[in-house]
Design a protein around this motif. Sequence first.
Motif, mmCIF file in Angstrom:
data_model
loop_
_atom_site.group_PDB
_atom_site.id
_atom_site.type_symbol
_atom_site.label_atom_id
_atom_site.label_comp_id
_atom_site.label_asym_id
_atom_site.label_seq_id
_atom_site.Cartn_x
_atom_site.Cartn_y
_atom_site.Cartn_z
ATOM 1 N N PHE A 74 0.830 -1.197 0.000
ATOM 2 C CA PHE A 74 0.000 0.000 0.000
ATOM 3 C C PHE A 74 0.872 1.258 0.000
ATOM 4 N N LEU A 75 1.910 1.273 0.835
ATOM 5 C CA LEU A 75 2.780 2.437 0.909
ATOM 6 C C LEU A 75 3.522 2.665 -0.409
ATOM 7 N N VAL A 76 3.967 1.586 -1.039
ATOM 8 C CA VAL A 76 4.650 1.729 -2.324
ATOM 9 C C VAL A 76 3.707 2.324 -3.369
ATOM 10 N N GLU A 77 2.482 1.849 -3.391
ATOM 11 C CA GLU A 77 1.505 2.396 -4.336
ATOM 12 C C GLU A 77 1.270 3.885 -4.086
ATOM 13 N N GLU A 78 1.269 4.281 -2.823
ATOM 14 C CA GLU A 78 1.125 5.704 -2.508
ATOM 15 C C GLU A 78 2.334 6.496 -3.005
#
Length: 288
Positions: A74-78
């Motif tokens: 999720f953080l990478v996608e952000e």
Amino acid sequence: MMSKDEARTDLLPPDALKGKRLGISVSDSPDLDRLGLLDTHFRMTLGELARAVVIAGGSLFYGGHLQPEGITNFLVEELHRYGRRDRPLKVCLAWTVHRLMTAKQIAEQKEFLGLFGEVFFLSPDGQRLDGPVDEPPQQSFASEEHAAALSGLRSFMTDNTDARIVIGGKREGFQGNMPGIFEEVLFSLERHQPLYLAGGFGGATLDVIRTLRPAFAEWLPALPDGAEPYQRLNDGLVRLGEVASAQKWDGYENGLNEEEGCLLAASYRPSEIAALVGKGMGRLLVKN
């Protein structure tokens, strides 16, 4: 009390957090239903934090796993949305996490991280390794090994970050002598690390706030329906209070004033939480 608009309008300029490292401690809270919140609120908050810290030049340290649908992904996608390609996300893997993974799984996830993040592989006692162990994965670990490896991870993250934000946290089903959130806060107190305790999601974080700054937690009763806390939970909170008293440090020397700290202790609004954390870290940077 500071208004919500004031909390949101003090934006950080570019590179205001350059060189600053924020450790993230987040896990499910048993109080979500009681508060009328959903698990997606956690992710929304993490997304706002990523935006605030990364755009201002800081980096994020997260101790978790590399499984699909997890917080790391999720953080990478952000981060894909904000253009930082100097690996601002540091994913710290406990020994008992990366040793359960195959070489193929690790390679796939490192490729997914790409220019947005890097992986720190840790030893059983929390020392950084040069890379993953070149051996077949282990099948399982004893509970004592899990607890020790998680303690090593938490110690490593505290030693390698400038501040920590804490959100949620379960009160039962944890490994070790106390909930993980408690141990993370304990290490921060011992090392005089600034803390940002976001209590609006309840859970172990609000228990910590109630111990360190009781007035900040008055907005939610301590226990619903007169339920009795677990003994290990009480023991952990007592330990936190003792350490804070002995160290003369409760983590609230974090760049926020009294009103802002009280607001962070009750807020569940992602943009508000991110703005307060960014504001506090920005002020610390100016002081240092």
